[in-house]
Motif scaffolding. Structure first.
Motif, short mmCIF file in Angstrom:
data_model
loop_
_atom_site.label_atom_id
_atom_site.label_comp_id
_atom_site.label_asym_id
_atom_site.label_seq_id
_atom_site.Cartn_x
_atom_site.Cartn_y
_atom_site.Cartn_z
N ARG A 87 -14.26 34.72 18.03
CA ARG A 87 -13.91 35.50 19.16
C ARG A 87 -12.57 36.07 18.69
O ARG A 87 -12.39 37.27 19.06
N ASP A 88 -11.95 35.53 17.64
CA ASP A 88 -10.56 35.84 17.20
C ASP A 88 -10.49 36.72 16.11
O ASP A 88 -9.74 37.46 15.77
N HIS A 89 -12.02 36.69 15.40
CA HIS A 89 -12.14 37.29 14.12
C HIS A 89 -13.55 38.04 14.30
O HIS A 89 -14.42 37.57 13.62
N PRO A 90 -13.60 39.04 14.97
CA PRO A 90 -15.10 39.47 15.26
C PRO A 90 -15.41 40.25 13.81
O PRO A 90 -16.79 40.92 13.84
N ASP A 91 -14.58 40.43 12.76
CA ASP A 91 -15.20 41.07 11.42
C ASP A 91 -15.10 40.09 10.45
O ASP A 91 -15.34 40.48 9.25
N ALA A 92 -15.62 38.77 10.78
CA ALA A 92 -15.61 37.78 9.91
C ALA A 92 -16.53 37.62 8.96
O ALA A 92 -17.69 38.24 9.31
N ALA A 93 -16.69 37.12 7.92
CA ALA A 93 -17.51 36.76 6.97
C ALA A 93 -17.77 35.28 7.41
O ALA A 93 -17.24 34.25 7.32
N VAL A 94 -19.40 34.93 7.66
CA VAL A 94 -19.45 33.53 7.83
C VAL A 94 -20.42 33.04 6.78
O VAL A 94 -21.41 33.54 6.51
N LEU A 95 -19.90 31.90 6.21
CA LEU A 95 -20.71 31.15 5.01
C LEU A 95 -21.21 29.94 5.68
O LEU A 95 -20.56 28.88 5.93
N HIS A 96 -22.72 29.87 5.87
CA HIS A 96 -23.28 28.59 6.46
C HIS A 96 -24.03 27.96 5.20
O HIS A 96 -24.90 28.48 4.49
N LEU A 97 -22.99 26.88 4.85
CA LEU A 97 -23.61 26.11 3.46
C LEU A 97 -24.66 25.05 3.81
O LEU A 97 -24.36 24.17 4.39
N GLY A 98 -25.56 24.91 2.85
CA GLY A 98 -26.77 24.08 3.22
C GLY A 98 -27.25 24.28 4.70
O GLY A 98 -27.43 23.07 5.48
N CYS A 99 -27.49 25.40 4.91
CA CYS A 99 -27.91 25.93 6.22
C CYS A 99 -29.56 25.25 6.68
O CYS A 99 -29.81 25.10 7.82
N GLY A 100 -30.28 24.80 5.72
CA GLY A 100 -31.63 24.03 6.32
C GLY A 100 -32.42 25.20 6.85
O GLY A 100 -32.37 26.44 6.70
N MET A 101 -32.99 24.55 7.98
CA MET A 101 -33.75 25.61 8.93
C MET A 101 -32.60 26.04 10.25
O MET A 101 -33.21 26.07 11.21
N ASP A 102 -31.54 25.50 10.27
CA ASP A 102 -30.60 25.87 11.28
C ASP A 102 -30.75 27.20 12.00
O ASP A 102 -30.64 27.95 10.83
N THR A 103 -30.64 27.22 13.09
CA THR A 103 -30.60 28.76 13.85
C THR A 103 -29.27 29.02 14.30
O THR A 103 -29.02 30.11 15.16
N ARG A 104 -28.08 28.52 13.87
CA ARG A 104 -27.02 28.94 14.24
C ARG A 104 -26.70 30.33 14.08
O ARG A 104 -25.90 30.90 15.13
N ALA A 105 -27.20 30.99 13.21
CA ALA A 105 -26.70 32.39 13.05
C ALA A 105 -27.34 33.08 14.53
O ALA A 105 -26.91 34.43 14.48
N PHE A 106 -28.37 32.63 14.95
CA PHE A 106 -29.11 33.24 16.17
C PHE A 106 -28.66 32.80 17.60
O PHE A 106 -28.51 33.58 18.54
N ARG A 107 -28.47 31.56 17.62
CA ARG A 107 -28.24 31.03 18.70
C ARG A 107 -26.53 31.43 19.18
O ARG A 107 -26.21 31.50 20.35
N LEU A 108 -25.69 31.56 18.17
CA LEU A 108 -24.43 32.06 18.65
C LEU A 108 -23.99 33.09 18.86
O LEU A 108 -22.86 33.75 19.50
N HIS A 109 -25.19 34.25 18.54
CA HIS A 109 -24.93 35.69 18.97
C HIS A 109 -23.69 36.28 18.52
O HIS A 109 -22.88 36.61 19.32
N PRO A 110 -23.46 36.33 17.14
CA PRO A 110 -22.23 36.61 16.54
C PRO A 110 -21.83 38.03 16.90
O PRO A 110 -22.95 38.71 16.89
N PRO A 111 -20.66 38.44 16.86
CA PRO A 111 -20.13 39.92 17.12
C PRO A 111 -21.00 40.78 16.21
O PRO A 111 -21.35 40.38 15.10
N HIS A 112 -21.04 42.03 16.32
CA HIS A 112 -21.87 43.09 15.59
C HIS A 112 -21.17 43.14 14.15
O HIS A 112 -21.78 43.50 13.13
N GLY A 113 -19.74 42.95 14.25
CA GLY A 113 -19.16 43.17 12.97
C GLY A 113 -19.03 42.08 11.98
O GLY A 113 -18.48 42.14 10.95
N VAL A 114 -19.79 40.98 12.33
CA VAL A 114 -19.71 39.89 11.64
C VAL A 114 -20.72 40.09 10.42
O VAL A 114 -21.89 40.38 10.92
N ARG A 115 -20.75 39.41 9.42
CA ARG A 115 -21.49 39.45 8.19
C ARG A 115 -21.76 37.77 7.84
O ARG A 115 -20.85 37.06 7.69
#
Length: 273
Positions: A87-115
């Protein structure tokens, strides 16, 4: 969806790392399907519906009961911290390390500017690619997190949110130190979210889990002395929030455990750098 339409995961070996990842996915799906979900991971439920696997056997091996609530409580805490950062950094780079089969990238609905970058071992990412595709703003990277080369693929000119859930305790302390140093050296600033086990974790692992847990720490704040850029923001027991568990017996059990040293065995940590 008929069985013929589903994605065949029958090659996933029982007891493997990939199997463990599927078990966690299944538990989040069970929470989502419950009348009063804690996490409400609809993406996990959708993924399980798309996968052809012996879920009945998984149900017996990883009974949802208390397990689904423990998985959901941990995830919702990390999701809450992540959502606040994005919310505070809508242009962030997110690194999900050891992501496995986690769906966090989809359930959080990150801002469009996030990579967003999901990173895990090549065999895990190969499995993920059966379900998901890279697209604008989302990419999967198959690599060990201890390999120094993959980090060069991540843009360094953005605030970074780094999530390492269920990962660091499986590395040795020198590997943890090196990884944290590489991450903080790569970015100008951001937040690091991860869980830690107490030093009892590796000792118990030698007895019950063939020594796969190799690192534990008494207090996450110790990491500040490792790296001058790391600044502890907050921590919480993995059992925190157990008042949200709808079933009485597991709710009372978690409340009891929180009042004992067991409540500090598994801790979620939030750091800035």
């Amino acid at each position: 969806m008929t069985r013929a339409d589903k994605i065949d995961f029958s090659a996933v070996r029982w007891g493997s790392v990939e199997w463990t990842n599927l078990g966690t996915l299944y538990l989040r799906a069970c929470d989502s399907r419950s009348p009063r979900p804690i996490l409400g991971d609809v993406a996990a439920a959708d993924a399980v519906n798309r996968i052809d696997y012996d879920w009945a056997r998984m149900h017996r091996a990883v009974p949802p009961g208390l397990n689904r609530w423990l998985v959901a409580l941990r995830a919702v805490r990390l999701d809450t911290w992540s959502t606040g950062f994005l919310r505070d950094h809508p242009d962030a780079a997110v690194l999900h390390l050891g992501c496995g089969m986690d769906t966090r990238a989809f359930r959080l609905h990150p801002p469009h500017g996030v990579r967003w970058f999901d990173v895990d071992q090549p065999n895990v990412i190969e499995l993920r690619r059966k379900l998901y595709d890279d697209h604008d703003g989302y990419r999967m990277i198959g690599s060990s997190v201890t390999d120094p080369d993959w980090l060069e693929e991540i843009p360094a000119d953005r605030p970074a949110l780094i999530i390492a859930e269920g990962l660091l305790m499986y590395l040795r302390e020198p590997q943890v130190r090196t990884l944290l140093q590489r991450l903080t050296d790569r970015f100008t600033g951001g937040e690091l979210l991860f869980d830690t086990l107490s030093p009892l974790g590796p000792r118990l692992s030698k007895i019950f889990r063939k020594g796969i847990v190799t690192w534990g720490v008494r207090d996450g704040r110790e990491l500040e002395s490792w790296n001058p850029r790391l600044r502890f923001l907050e921590g919480a027991s993995a059992l925190a929030g157990s008042e949200r568990i709808p079933d009485t017996t597991p709710r009372l059990l978690c409340r009891l455990l929180c009042a004992t040293p067991a409540g500090k065995y598994d801790v979620l940590n939030r750091f800035a750098f």
